[in-house]
Motif scaffolding. Structure first.
Motif, PDB file in Angstrom:
ATOM      1  N   LEU A 161       0.876  -1.199   0.077  1.00  0.00           N
ATOM      2  CA  LEU A 161      -0.060  -0.047  -0.112  1.00  0.00           C
ATOM      3  C   LEU A 161       0.938   1.356   0.047  1.00  0.00           C
ATOM      4  N   LEU A 162       1.952   1.123   0.193  1.00  0.00           N
ATOM      5  CA  LEU A 162       3.006   2.396   0.502  1.00  0.00           C
ATOM      6  C   LEU A 162       3.062   3.413  -0.786  1.00  0.00           C
ATOM      7  N   PRO A 163       3.295   2.845  -1.815  1.00  0.00           N
ATOM      8  CA  PRO A 163       3.363   3.556  -3.092  1.00  0.00           C
ATOM      9  C   PRO A 163       1.792   4.397  -3.417  1.00  0.00           C
ATOM     10  N   PHE A 164       0.774   3.916  -2.667  1.00  0.00           N
ATOM     11  CA  PHE A 164      -0.340   4.770  -2.665  1.00  0.00           C
ATOM     12  C   PHE A 164      -0.329   5.805  -1.883  1.00  0.00           C
ATOM     13  N   HIS A 165       0.332   5.704  -0.707  1.00  0.00           N
ATOM     14  CA  HIS A 165       0.728   6.745  -0.034  1.00  0.00           C
ATOM     15  C   HIS A 165       1.411   8.128  -0.798  1.00  0.00           C
ATOM     16  N   PHE A 166       2.429   7.409  -1.336  1.00  0.00           N
ATOM     17  CA  PHE A 166       3.521   8.465  -1.821  1.00  0.00           C
ATOM     18  C   PHE A 166       3.094   9.274  -2.843  1.00  0.00           C
ATOM     19  N   LEU A 167       1.825   8.573  -3.721  1.00  0.00           N
ATOM     20  CA  LEU A 167       1.385   9.176  -4.773  1.00  0.00           C
ATOM     21  C   LEU A 167      -0.098   9.639  -4.736  1.00  0.00           C
ATOM     22  N   MET A 168      -0.529   9.789  -3.338  1.00  0.00           N
ATOM     23  CA  MET A 168      -2.126   9.645  -3.179  1.00  0.00           C
ATOM     24  C   MET A 168      -2.759  10.967  -3.972  1.00  0.00           C
ATOM     25  N   GLY A 169      -2.002  12.297  -4.147  1.00  0.00           N
ATOM     26  CA  GLY A 169      -2.855  13.148  -4.718  1.00  0.00           C
ATOM     27  C   GLY A 169      -2.865  12.968  -6.437  1.00  0.00           C
ATOM     28  N   PRO A 170      -1.864  12.488  -7.136  1.00  0.00           N
ATOM     29  CA  PRO A 170      -1.835  12.142  -8.456  1.00  0.00           C
ATOM     30  C   PRO A 170      -2.817  11.062  -8.873  1.00  0.00           C
ATOM     31  N   ILE A 171      -2.855  10.294  -7.992  1.00  0.00           N
ATOM     32  CA  ILE A 171      -3.764   8.743  -8.028  1.00  0.00           C
ATOM     33  C   ILE A 171      -5.124   9.451  -8.010  1.00  0.00           C
ATOM     34  N   HIS A 172      -5.469  10.143  -7.047  1.00  0.00           N
ATOM     35  CA  HIS A 172      -6.947  10.692  -6.957  1.00  0.00           C
ATOM     36  C   HIS A 172      -7.104  11.413  -8.495  1.00  0.00           C
ATOM     37  N   GLY A 173      -6.448  12.341  -8.849  1.00  0.00           N
ATOM     38  CA  GLY A 173      -6.523  12.927 -10.090  1.00  0.00           C
ATOM     39  C   GLY A 173      -6.646  12.204 -11.120  1.00  0.00           C
ATOM     40  N   ALA A 174      -5.686  10.943 -11.268  1.00  0.00           N
ATOM     41  CA  ALA A 174      -5.816  10.053 -12.349  1.00  0.00           C
ATOM     42  C   ALA A 174      -7.311   9.291 -12.691  1.00  0.00           C
ATOM     43  N   ILE A 175      -7.664   8.896 -11.178  1.00  0.00           N
ATOM     44  CA  ILE A 175      -9.012   8.329 -11.103  1.00  0.00           C
ATOM     45  C   ILE A 175     -10.272   9.243 -11.905  1.00  0.00           C
ATOM     46  N   VAL A 176     -10.265  10.313 -11.270  1.00  0.00           N
ATOM     47  CA  VAL A 176     -11.154  11.498 -11.724  1.00  0.00           C
ATOM     48  C   VAL A 176     -11.053  11.507 -13.248  1.00  0.00           C
ATOM     49  N   ASN A 177      -9.885  11.929 -13.670  1.00  0.00           N
ATOM     50  CA  ASN A 177      -9.742  12.384 -15.224  1.00  0.00           C
ATOM     51  C   ASN A 177      -9.960  11.220 -16.234  1.00  0.00           C
ATOM     52  N   TRP A 178      -9.468   9.976 -15.705  1.00  0.00           N
ATOM     53  CA  TRP A 178      -9.659   9.033 -16.586  1.00  0.00           C
ATOM     54  C   TRP A 178     -11.011   8.477 -16.598  1.00  0.00           C
TER      55      TRP A 178
END
Length: 254
Positions: A161-178
C-alpha cells in the motif's frame, strides 16, 4: 487492521483537501474564506497530501485549462489523447511542473484570483526534500506497525500500500480524469466526453460527477439528479453555517 484504518484516513483526508481546497476553492472560487482559514486549509492540504502535495497554483491553472479545453488536444489531462492512464499522468506531471517552475506561461484568464502564500510556496511548492521526508514517515509507520510492534491484523503484504501513500494526490487526479471521462452516464451534452461515475463516487467524494460539473462548473453541489449525492457538499454547507467559508452567489473562478 490499524494499517487499513491509516490508509483509509489518508485516502479521504487527502481527497477532501483536493476537492474542497484545491478544486472548489483554488480553481473555481465557489466560496470565500478569510486569510486565517485560507492558511489553515493550505497547511491542512499539505499535511494530508504529504509527499504528493499539489500546489494550489499549479492545480488551479491545470484545472482551469481542463475546463476550457475539455477533451481536446489542449486539455492537460484528457484520457482521449493518451494511450493509457500512466501516459496521461506523466503528461499532466510535466505540464504541472512547467507552469509551477515558470517554464511555461499560462493565459491570464487561468491565473485570476488563485490563493497564494509566498513564503510557504517557496519552501514546499517544488521541493523534493520534504516529499522524501514524508515518504520516510509513511515507511516508518508501516515498519513500526507491521514488523516492530506486530500489531494484530497486520501482514507484510500491506507494505504494497505504500506506493499509494507516496502518490496519493496524483492517483486521485488520475481516477477522476480517466474514469470521469471514460466510464458512466451523462445528464448533459457538454460537447466533450465527461461522464458521471455514480457507482464509483463513494471513493471520490463527488469528484466523479464530471458530466454535471462540466455543465455547471461553478455549482458547489456536484450532484444534479435526485439519486445523486455529493458527499463533500454537506461539509461545505456545514462550514458555511459556522462562518468558516461564505458560498459565493457568483463564483470568481472559471
Amino acid at each position: 487492521m490499524i494499517i487499513i484504518v491509516i490508509f483509509i484516513l489518508h485516502w479521504y483526508f487527502s481527497l477532501f483537501s483536493q476537492t474542497f481546497f484545491l478544486h472548489r476553492y483554488a480553481a473555481h472560487k465557489m466560496f470565500t474564506m478569510n486569510k486565517f482559514w485560507e492558511r489553515f486549509f493550505y497547511l491542512f492540504t499539505y499535511i494530508t497530501q504529504g509527499s504528493s502535495y499539489l500546489s494550489p497554483r499549479g492545480y488551479a491553472i491545470l484545472h482551469r485549462m481542463h475546463h476550457a479545453y475539455s477533451d481536446t488536444e489542449k486539455d492537460p489531462h484528457s484520457p482521449h489523447h493518451s494511450k493509457n492512464i500512466l501516459e496521461m499522468m506523466w503528461k499532466t506531471k510535466n505540464e504541472y511542473n512547467a507552469y509551477l517552475r515558470g517554464e511555461a506561461r499560462a493565459e491570464e484568464r487561468f491565473l485570476k484570483d488563485i490563493p497564494a502564500w509566498k513564503a510557504f510556496d517557496r519552501l514546499f511548492e517544488d521541493n523534493n526534500t520534504p516529499r522524501f521526508i514524508w515518504g520516510l514517515i509513511y515507511i516508518a509507520v508501516y515498519v513500526l506497525c507491521i514488523s516492530v510492534w506486530e500489531l494484530p491484523g497486520t501482514h507484510w503484504t500491506m507494505y504494497l500500500l505504500l506506493p499509494f501513500h507516496f502518490l496519493m494526490g496524483p492517483i486521485h487526479g488520475a481516477i477522476v480524469n480517466w474514469g470521469g471521462h471514460k466510464i458512466g452516464y451523462t445528464n448533459f451534452d457538454n460537447n466533450d466526453k465527461s461522464k458521471n461515475s455514480l457507482a464509483l463516487d463513494f471513493l471520490m467524494m463527488g469528484e466523479l460527477f464530471q458530466n454535471n460539473h462540466h455543465k455547471l462548473p461553478n455549482k458547489v453541489n456536484f450532484a444534479t439528479k435526485w439519486f445523486e449525492f455529493d458527499p463533500t457538499y454537506p461539509i461545505v454547507k456545514t462550514l458555511s453555517f459556522f462562518k468558516v467559508i461564505r458560498i459565493n452567489a457568483v463564483p470568481t473562478g472559471l
